[in-house]
Design an enzyme around this catalytic site. Structure first.
Site, PDB file in Angstrom:
ATOM      1  N   HIS A   1       5.064  -8.659  -4.164  1.00 14.08           N
ATOM      2  CA  HIS A   1       3.674  -8.938  -3.757  1.00 14.08           C
ATOM      3  C   HIS A   1       3.287 -10.367  -4.129  1.00 14.08           C
ATOM      4  O   HIS A   1       2.677 -10.573  -5.187  1.00 14.08           O
ATOM      5  CB  HIS A   1       2.714  -8.003  -4.503  1.00 14.08           C
TER       6      HIS A   1
ATOM      7  N   CYS B   1       6.222  -5.321   0.603  1.00 13.90           N
ATOM      8  CA  CYS B   1       6.328  -4.001  -0.028  1.00 13.90           C
ATOM      9  C   CYS B   1       6.229  -2.883   1.022  1.00 13.90           C
ATOM     10  O   CYS B   1       7.155  -2.720   1.801  1.00 13.90           O
ATOM     11  CB  CYS B   1       5.315  -3.873  -1.155  1.00 13.90           C
TER      12      CYS B   1
ATOM     13  N   GLU C   1       0.949 -12.111  -3.113  1.00 11.69           N
ATOM     14  CA  GLU C   1      -0.505 -12.350  -3.066  1.00 11.69           C
ATOM     15  C   GLU C   1      -1.151 -12.155  -4.430  1.00 11.69           C
ATOM     16  O   GLU C   1      -2.326 -12.486  -4.613  1.00 11.69           O
ATOM     17  CB  GLU C   1      -1.160 -11.424  -2.023  1.00 11.69           C
TER      18      GLU C   1
ATOM     19  N   GLY D   1       0.885  -1.167   0.000  1.00 13.36           N
ATOM     20  CA  GLY D   1       0.000   0.000   0.000  1.00 13.36           C
ATOM     21  C   GLY D   1       0.909   1.198   0.000  1.00 13.36           C
ATOM     22  O   GLY D   1       1.850   1.264  -0.780  1.00 13.36           O
ATOM     23  N   GLU D   2       0.673   2.110   0.898  1.00 14.77           N
ATOM     24  CA  GLU D   2       1.542   3.278   1.025  1.00 14.77           C
ATOM     25  C   GLU D   2       1.945   3.360   2.498  1.00 14.77           C
ATOM     26  O   GLU D   2       1.095   3.552   3.370  1.00 14.77           O
ATOM     27  CB  GLU D   2       0.780   4.524   0.553  1.00 14.77           C
ATOM     28  N   SER D   3       3.242   3.196   2.741  1.00 18.13           N
ATOM     29  CA  SER D   3       3.698   3.048   4.123  1.00 18.13           C
ATOM     30  C   SER D   3       3.320   4.247   4.985  1.00 18.13           C
ATOM     31  O   SER D   3       2.956   4.091   6.150  1.00 18.13           O
ATOM     32  CB  SER D   3       5.206   2.791   4.161  1.00 18.13           C
TER      33      SER D   3
ATOM     34  N   ARG E   1      12.796   3.429   0.127  1.00 17.40           N
ATOM     35  CA  ARG E   1      11.454   3.483  -0.487  1.00 17.40           C
ATOM     36  C   ARG E   1      11.564   3.782  -1.982  1.00 17.40           C
ATOM     37  O   ARG E   1      12.448   4.532  -2.391  1.00 17.40           O
ATOM     38  CB  ARG E   1      10.622   4.600   0.134  1.00 17.40           C
TER      39      ARG E   1
ATOM     40  N   ILE F   1       5.781  -3.316  -7.227  1.00 16.40           N
ATOM     41  CA  ILE F   1       4.966  -2.125  -7.496  1.00 16.40           C
ATOM     42  C   ILE F   1       5.500  -0.975  -6.643  1.00 16.40           C
ATOM     43  O   ILE F   1       5.341  -0.980  -5.418  1.00 16.40           O
ATOM     44  CB  ILE F   1       3.476  -2.376  -7.168  1.00 16.40           C
ATOM     45  N   ARG F   2       6.137  -0.004  -7.290  1.00 13.75           N
ATOM     46  CA  ARG F   2       6.781   1.101  -6.555  1.00 13.75           C
ATOM     47  C   ARG F   2       7.497   0.555  -5.305  1.00 13.75           C
ATOM     48  O   ARG F   2       7.334   1.033  -4.186  1.00 13.75           O
ATOM     49  CB  ARG F   2       5.745   2.169  -6.153  1.00 13.75           C
TER      50      ARG F   2
END
Ligand code: GLN
Length: 218
Positions: free
Chosen positions: A182, A83, A184, A51-53, A112, A141-142
């Site tokens: 990821h 991630c 999943e 997600g976004e940490s 990051r 992903i990023r």
């Protein structure tokens, strides 16, 4: 845990919660979303999704989960971060926002968005130490990478080709596991299976006081 199947939580503030729940169930764990402290207390292990940490930290603070999470991770709860989850398990981060906090636990420095802004996402075959069956398809992903590791952390996976070859993207330190990618999203649940084994091992031989205090009535 009911004696046979560990109960693994998925931190459900942001990210691929359903996919992680499905992957955990596919390898034989009980799995539940975790959004509150009472739910956190019920689980034997935890997955922190991508997600976004920075957002996950803010949400954890407003759900009053930040301190409880920090404490349980420090006390030995098996935890797997993917991630953004990897960033959140790092003791030190680079290219975070000013004052960016983490739960910490793994003696490593994570950068990051390390693969560069132009490379938003990519897939690559990666061999992971401890996983049978050959390389897995890793989806980035990023994504962050691990820039420096302490003596107790074990590198499990590195990028194998291209400009980032050699960069660390999988790591374990005792009860903590982290990947830049990821798992999943690919239908290959071997990383989740590996984590389930970590949870089982911790139940049998708690490394520190956490699991012991959870079942202190025995
Ligand atoms: N770049 C994100 C962060 O800093 C992580 C990306 C992800 O989890 N897919 O948190």
């Amino acid at each position: 845990m009911d004696g046979t199947r560990p109960l693994i939580g998925v931190l459900a503030l942001q990210g691929d919660v359903r996919e992680h729940l499905a992957a955990l169930r596919s390898v034989g764990a009980e799995a539940m979303p975790v959004r509150r402290q009472s739910e956190l207390e019920a689980v034997d292990g935890l997955v922190i999704p991508g997600g976004e940490s920075t957002t996950i930290v803010k949400l954890a603070q407003s759900f009053e989960l930040f301190e409880p999470l920090h404490k349980r991770i420090a006390a030995g709860m098996p935890t797997y971060g993917s991630c953004a989850g990897m960033i959140l398990l790092a003791d030190r981060i680079l290219d975070g926002i000013a004052g960016q906090d983490t739960f910490g636990g793994i003696d490593m420095t994570v950068r990051r968005n390390a693969f560069g802004r132009q490379v938003e996402s990519f897939e690559e075959a990666v061999s992971v130490e401890g996983l049978d069956g050959g390389p897995l398809t890793a989806v980035f992903i990023r994504a962050p990478w691990v820039e420096e590791v302490g003596p107790d952390a074990r590198v499990l996976a590195r990028v194998e080709s291209g400009p980032a070859a050699g960069r660390i993207v999988g790591i374990r330190q005792q009860h903590l596991l982290a990947t830049s990618f990821h798992p999943e999203l690919t239908g290959d649940a071997r990383v989740h299976g590996y984590f389930l084994e970590m949870v089982r091992e911790a139940e049998q031989a708690p490394a520190t006081g956490a699991a012991a205090s959870k079942s202190g009535d025995e």
